[in-house]
Design a protein around this motif. Structure first.
Motif, PDB file in Angstrom:
ATOM      1  N   GLN A   3       1.079  -1.386   0.040  1.00 58.05           N
ATOM      2  CA  GLN A   3      -0.027  -0.106   0.055  1.00 58.05           C
ATOM      3  C   GLN A   3       0.616   1.154  -0.163  1.00 58.05           C
ATOM      4  OE1 GLN A   3      -2.919  -0.577   3.639  1.00 58.05           O
ATOM      5  NE2 GLN A   3      -4.119  -0.812   1.924  1.00 58.05           N
ATOM      6  N   VAL A   5       0.269   5.058   0.668  1.00 53.94           N
ATOM      7  CA  VAL A   5      -1.466   6.043   1.260  1.00 53.94           C
ATOM      8  C   VAL A   5       0.208   7.351   0.858  1.00 53.94           C
ATOM      9  CG1 VAL A   5      -1.836   6.758   3.028  1.00 53.94           C
ATOM     10  CG2 VAL A   5      -1.353   4.408   2.730  1.00 53.94           C
ATOM     11  N   TYR A  95       0.621  11.480  -8.536  1.00 52.67           N
ATOM     12  CA  TYR A  95       0.690   9.819  -7.535  1.00 52.67           C
ATOM     13  C   TYR A  95       2.302   9.934  -7.807  1.00 52.67           C
ATOM     14  CZ  TYR A  95      -3.684   9.861 -10.679  1.00 52.67           C
ATOM     15  OH  TYR A  95      -4.986  10.028 -10.668  1.00 52.67           O
ATOM     16  N   TRP A 106       0.358   1.737  -7.039  1.00 56.12           N
ATOM     17  CA  TRP A 106       0.664   3.524  -6.943  1.00 56.12           C
ATOM     18  C   TRP A 106      -0.328   3.503  -5.671  1.00 56.12           C
ATOM     19  CZ3 TRP A 106       1.557   6.519 -11.422  1.00 56.12           C
ATOM     20  CH2 TRP A 106       2.105   4.947 -12.368  1.00 56.12           C
ATOM     21  N   GLY A 107      -0.094   5.099  -4.929  1.00 52.06           N
ATOM     22  CA  GLY A 107      -0.948   5.809  -4.589  1.00 52.06           C
ATOM     23  C   GLY A 107      -2.110   6.598  -5.017  1.00 52.06           C
ATOM     24  N   GLN A 108      -3.410   6.569  -4.350  1.00 52.25           N
ATOM     25  CA  GLN A 108      -4.459   6.735  -4.688  1.00 52.25           C
ATOM     26  C   GLN A 108      -4.609   8.483  -5.584  1.00 52.25           C
ATOM     27  OE1 GLN A 108      -3.126   7.272  -1.527  1.00 52.25           O
ATOM     28  NE2 GLN A 108      -4.083   9.553  -0.244  1.00 52.25           N
ATOM     29  N   THR A 110      -3.430  12.518  -5.646  1.00 51.24           N
ATOM     30  CA  THR A 110      -3.422  14.221  -4.610  1.00 51.24           C
ATOM     31  C   THR A 110      -3.600  14.377  -4.946  1.00 51.24           C
ATOM     32  OG1 THR A 110      -2.051  12.857  -2.516  1.00 51.24           O
ATOM     33  CG2 THR A 110      -2.419  15.257  -2.797  1.00 51.24           C
TER      34      THR A 110
END
Length: 116
Positions: A3, A5, A95, A106-108, A110
């Motif tokens: 993950q 984040v 990302y 990948w991050g979510q 921003t």
């Protein structure tokens, strides 16, 4: 499951600064992986922005050189993207990414908006 984040981002005026963070979890030996940052502006393809290697070496896309700085804290499994002298053209969703054994994580994402 790996993950990433992300945190940080938001709305800033031209010339302002923001810091993005990318905190990883469930990655063994985090310090052995390069971390990449990409961004995607509306109507445009995702583009590479910068990356930081295992030794802390960094690479930057030409338009952000001298304004963006990457750093990493391996103990916290976190990478930071410090963005200074922001311009309206930096507006995009940012990302973070890591590739482990051929798999991309990948991050979510921003949102960064630079506007007066």
């Amino acid at each position: 499951q790996v993950q990433l984040v992300q945190s940080g981002g938001g709305l800033v005026q031209p010339g302002g600064s923001l810091r993005l963070s990318c905190a990883a979890s469930r990655i063994r030996f985090f310090s052995l992986y390069s971390i990449y940052w990409y961004r995607q502006a509306p109507g445009r393809q995702r583009e590479w922005v910068a990356n930081i290697g295992v030794s802390g070496s960094t690479n930057y896309e030409d338009s952000v050189k001298g304004r963006f700085t990457l750093s990493r804290d391996n103990a916290k499994m976190t990478v930071y993207l410090q963005m200074n002298s922001l311009k309206p053209e930096d507006t995009a969703v940012y990302y973070c990414n890591v590739n482990i054994d051929g798999s991309d994580y990948w991050g979510q994402g921003t949102q960064v908006t630079v506007s007066s």
